[in-house]
Design a protein around this motif. Structure first.
Motif, PDB file in Angstrom:
ATOM      1  N   UNK A 125      20.650  28.977 -29.430  1.00  0.00           N
ATOM      2  CA  UNK A 125      21.577  29.855 -28.695  1.00  0.00           C
ATOM      3  C   UNK A 125      21.371  31.318 -29.055  1.00  0.00           C
ATOM      4  N   UNK A 126      20.893  31.592 -30.292  1.00  0.00           N
ATOM      5  CA  UNK A 126      20.579  32.972 -30.676  1.00  0.00           C
ATOM      6  C   UNK A 126      19.356  33.462 -29.905  1.00  0.00           C
ATOM      7  N   UNK A 127      18.341  32.619 -29.799  1.00  0.00           N
ATOM      8  CA  UNK A 127      17.138  32.989 -29.031  1.00  0.00           C
ATOM      9  C   UNK A 127      17.486  33.187 -27.562  1.00  0.00           C
ATOM     10  N   UNK A 128      18.328  32.310 -27.041  1.00  0.00           N
ATOM     11  CA  UNK A 128      18.722  32.425 -25.634  1.00  0.00           C
ATOM     12  C   UNK A 128      19.502  33.708 -25.394  1.00  0.00           C
ATOM     13  N   UNK A 129      20.328  34.092 -26.367  1.00  0.00           N
ATOM     14  CA  UNK A 129      21.124  35.314 -26.231  1.00  0.00           C
ATOM     15  C   UNK A 129      20.216  36.546 -26.229  1.00  0.00           C
ATOM     16  N   UNK A 130      19.204  36.540 -27.086  1.00  0.00           N
ATOM     17  CA  UNK A 130      18.247  37.649 -27.108  1.00  0.00           C
ATOM     18  C   UNK A 130      17.558  37.768 -25.752  1.00  0.00           C
ATOM     19  N   UNK A 131      17.140  36.633 -25.197  1.00  0.00           N
ATOM     20  CA  UNK A 131      16.470  36.654 -23.887  1.00  0.00           C
ATOM     21  C   UNK A 131      17.417  37.175 -22.807  1.00  0.00           C
ATOM     22  N   UNK A 132      18.685  36.779 -22.875  1.00  0.00           N
ATOM     23  CA  UNK A 132      19.658  37.236 -21.880  1.00  0.00           C
ATOM     24  C   UNK A 132      19.844  38.751 -21.950  1.00  0.00           C
ATOM     25  N   UNK A 133      19.985  39.276 -23.169  1.00  0.00           N
ATOM     26  CA  UNK A 133      20.167  40.724 -23.321  1.00  0.00           C
ATOM     27  C   UNK A 133      18.908  41.470 -22.882  1.00  0.00           C
ATOM     28  N   UNK A 134      17.743  40.931 -23.200  1.00  0.00           N
ATOM     29  CA  UNK A 134      16.484  41.555 -22.752  1.00  0.00           C
ATOM     30  C   UNK A 134      16.394  41.592 -21.231  1.00  0.00           C
ATOM     31  N   UNK A 135      17.018  40.610 -20.581  1.00  0.00           N
ATOM     32  CA  UNK A 135      16.992  40.545 -19.115  1.00  0.00           C
ATOM     33  C   UNK A 135      18.118  41.358 -18.481  1.00  0.00           C
ATOM     34  N   UNK A 136      18.864  42.096 -19.309  1.00  0.00           N
ATOM     35  CA  UNK A 136      19.915  42.953 -18.783  1.00  0.00           C
ATOM     36  C   UNK A 136      21.254  42.270 -18.592  1.00  0.00           C
ATOM     37  N   UNK A 137      21.412  41.052 -19.139  1.00  0.00           N
ATOM     38  CA  UNK A 137      22.679  40.345 -19.030  1.00  0.00           C
ATOM     39  C   UNK A 137      23.502  40.560 -20.304  1.00  0.00           C
ATOM     40  N   UNK A 138      24.769  40.205 -20.237  1.00  0.00           N
ATOM     41  CA  UNK A 138      25.636  40.331 -21.414  1.00  0.00           C
ATOM     42  C   UNK A 138      25.286  39.254 -22.434  1.00  0.00           C
ATOM     43  N   UNK A 139      25.430  39.615 -23.714  1.00  0.00           N
ATOM     44  CA  UNK A 139      25.217  38.639 -24.775  1.00  0.00           C
ATOM     45  C   UNK A 139      26.521  37.964 -25.156  1.00  0.00           C
ATOM     46  N   UNK A 140      26.437  36.699 -25.597  1.00  0.00           N
ATOM     47  CA  UNK A 140      27.649  35.953 -25.926  1.00  0.00           C
ATOM     48  C   UNK A 140      27.710  35.503 -27.382  1.00  0.00           C
ATOM     49  N   UNK A 141      26.637  35.740 -28.156  1.00  0.00           N
ATOM     50  CA  UNK A 141      26.781  35.631 -29.609  1.00  0.00           C
ATOM     51  C   UNK A 141      27.434  36.927 -30.083  1.00  0.00           C
ATOM     52  N   UNK A 142      27.823  36.969 -31.350  1.00  0.00           N
ATOM     53  CA  UNK A 142      28.405  38.202 -31.882  1.00  0.00           C
ATOM     54  C   UNK A 142      27.451  39.369 -31.678  1.00  0.00           C
ATOM     55  N   UNK A 143      26.170  39.160 -32.014  1.00  0.00           N
ATOM     56  CA  UNK A 143      25.207  40.268 -31.963  1.00  0.00           C
ATOM     57  C   UNK A 143      24.926  40.694 -30.525  1.00  0.00           C
ATOM     58  N   UNK A 144      24.711  39.724 -29.649  1.00  0.00           N
ATOM     59  CA  UNK A 144      24.463  40.070 -28.250  1.00  0.00           C
ATOM     60  C   UNK A 144      25.660  40.756 -27.629  1.00  0.00           C
ATOM     61  N   UNK A 145      26.863  40.279 -27.990  1.00  0.00           N
ATOM     62  CA  UNK A 145      28.069  40.907 -27.465  1.00  0.00           C
ATOM     63  C   UNK A 145      28.230  42.334 -27.955  1.00  0.00           C
ATOM     64  N   UNK A 146      27.999  42.544 -29.260  1.00  0.00           N
ATOM     65  CA  UNK A 146      28.107  43.906 -29.803  1.00  0.00           C
ATOM     66  C   UNK A 146      27.071  44.835 -29.188  1.00  0.00           C
ATOM     67  N   UNK A 147      25.837  44.350 -29.027  1.00  0.00           N
ATOM     68  CA  UNK A 147      24.802  45.188 -28.401  1.00  0.00           C
ATOM     69  C   UNK A 147      25.222  45.563 -26.989  1.00  0.00           C
ATOM     70  N   UNK A 148      25.759  44.599 -26.241  1.00  0.00           N
ATOM     71  CA  UNK A 148      26.187  44.886 -24.872  1.00  0.00           C
ATOM     72  C   UNK A 148      27.255  45.972 -24.838  1.00  0.00           C
ATOM     73  N   UNK A 149      28.166  45.930 -25.809  1.00  0.00           N
ATOM     74  CA  UNK A 149      29.214  46.943 -25.893  1.00  0.00           C
ATOM     75  C   UNK A 149      28.649  48.278 -26.366  1.00  0.00           C
ATOM     76  N   UNK A 150      27.856  48.252 -27.441  1.00  0.00           N
ATOM     77  CA  UNK A 150      27.394  49.498 -28.055  1.00  0.00           C
ATOM     78  C   UNK A 150      26.427  50.265 -27.165  1.00  0.00           C
TER      79      UNK A 150
END
Length: 465
Positions: A125-150
């Protein structure tokens, strides 16, 4: 108005951080409020109830003597509805009025290995979240979510923000910050990393209050006591503690006015809590399940289980924590009194979860410290031995509830139980033991402790038979 955006509107946040902000507001300091939402589509009923109640809810507290009291908490001014693109959450996080972003996830939700590196290999799920954020989507792990906000906050020029961890993770601010920076490195976003290093801070903190999952009888007592049919009522023990390093980059509430300890270093408090409280809690949950109990207080009042917990703390945990500014023997006794509170009705199911992150985070450090001193560690060895017996019950489908463990690979856990020598296979697991895996001293201590656990289980079965 300054806002704290909180990620993870679970029971603990609502019985802990939200209470301190509420008490400040009750004193007339209304400069801060909370906006809260979730990164994942969970707790839908609770979120809906909080929305319908304008963020208000009742907290029932209960003392070890069974005295109950009721407080209506009104510090969460905005409940943010869940959307898959996290747009409402991101908008609040990117608002200049938001000065603190706080979060509660489980220990396993930080995806860190023993070396504090993101464990990409074991968490799809961490790898999937990284791929989602790289594709311009929101992240749903803590890190992906924070990156999306920041990212949006940086683009908006909304200014600095403190990232405040409110979990049981050791060195929680430093480690969650390290995981976030590693996630940003994996994205290759040098601009965000430079901005984050300059405009965010991550104080370490220690939090403490036992907060069981709410049951229907909590709402019934709240209605009887207050007349309010509260759909988001919850209950916690009367004890509460929060120790925070005073490293806030964009201001903070005057928490010291309502009992929060603002300190230069949280380390001594953190180690005492993780080793004397959290590890002991798990000990009682695993042993209690093996003995056929449903609740933590039942195991705490079982003389054999209480002795296991007491011996672990007294023989092995306290000696490696000295010298310490805290009276550790008194702390131990207070903890056992708290765990013995029958009114809390905290379940073994809730406390037993996530052992594959709790053993390396809460128990292995004491074993490591004892090994470094060349001493025996028979009492602390009982804790992982209890979990091995518990794991074997899980493997056989004999745990009377669903066991949840984000850090556990079920195939690996089943293989440990099916091994010709389960103790050796268990001691060889690097997720649990890191560099100590297969150490002959660890194997020997676990083998002896496991024999004692089996004798305890057989005795309980005999007495119940």
């Amino acid at each position: 108005m300054n806002f704290i955006l909180h990620l993870g509107l679970g029971s603990f946040h609502r019985a802990h951080q939200a209470v301190y902000v509420h008490e400040l507001r009750q004193q007339g300091d209304t400069g801060w409020a909370i906006a809260g939402g979730n990164l994942r589509p969970d707790m839908a009923e609770t979120i809906a109830a909080l929305q319908a109640q304008g963020g208000r809810y009742t907290l029932e507290t209960v003392t070890p003597q069974g005295e109950r009291s009721y407080m209506r908490i009104e510090s969460i001014e905005r409940i943010i509805p869940y959307q898959d693109d996290l747009a409402p959450l991101i908008a609040v996080g990117a608002d200049a009025a938001t000065r603190i972003i706080s979060f509660t996830v489980t220990e396993a939700g930080y995806y860190l290995d023993a070396a504090n590196q993101l464990d990409w290999a074991n968490f799809p799920d961490l790898r999937a979240d990284l791929a989602a954020v790289q594709a311009g989507q929101a992240g749903h792990t803590l890190y992906g979510g924070l990156v999306s906000i920041l990212r949006v906050r940086m683009a908006a020029g909304a200014g600095p923000v403190t990232l405040m961890n409110c979990d049981n993770l050791r060195h929680n601010g430093d480690r969650s910050r390290g995981g976030l920076l590693q996630f940003i490195d994996a994205l290759g976003d040098a601009a965000l990393k430079a901005w984050g290093l300059e405009t965010t801070s991550s104080p370490n903190a220690m939090v403490d209050r036992i907060t069981p999952r709410p049951t229907p009888d909590v709402a019934e007592r709240v209605k009887a006591a207050t007349g309010w049919d509260d759909k988001a009522a919850l209950m916690g023990e009367s004890f509460i503690q929060w120790v925070i390093e005073d490293r806030f980059i964009a201001g903070r509430p005057a928490w010291e006015a309502v009992g929060v300890e603002m300190v230069d270093s949280v380390q001594a408090y953190e180690e005492a809590k993780i080793r004397l409280l959290n590890a002991t809690h798990s000990c009682i949950a695993w042993a209690g399940t093996l003995a056929g109990y449903q609740y933590i207080h039942e195991g705490t009042h079982d003389p054999a289980i209480r002795q296991m917990a007491y011996d672990y703390v007294t023989d092995d945990a306290i000696p490696v924590l000295l010298p310490c500014p805290i009276d550790l023997e008194r702390y131990r006794d207070v903890v056992l009194d708290r765990f013995g509170n029958p009114a809390i009705a905290d379940t073994n199911q809730r406390v037993a979860m996530d052992a594959f992150s709790k053993i390396p985070g809460m128990i292995a450090p004491t074993i490591r410290d004892k090994l470094a001193r060349g001493g025996l560690f028979d009492s602390v060895a009982m804790l992982p031995a209890l979990f091995l017996a518990y794991l074997q019950r899980w493997h056989a489908g004999q745990i009377p509830y669903a066991y949840q463990d984000q850090a556990m690979d079920p195939a690996v856990a089943h293989a440990i139980c099916e091994a010709a020598d389960p103790v050796a296979a268990y001691a060889a697991d690097t997720t649990l033991w890191g560099e100590m895996a297969s150490d002959p001293r660890l194997v020997a201590a676990l083998r002896q402790a496991f024999a004692r656990v089996q004798a305890f289980v057989a005795e309980r079965a005999k007495s119940q038979g």
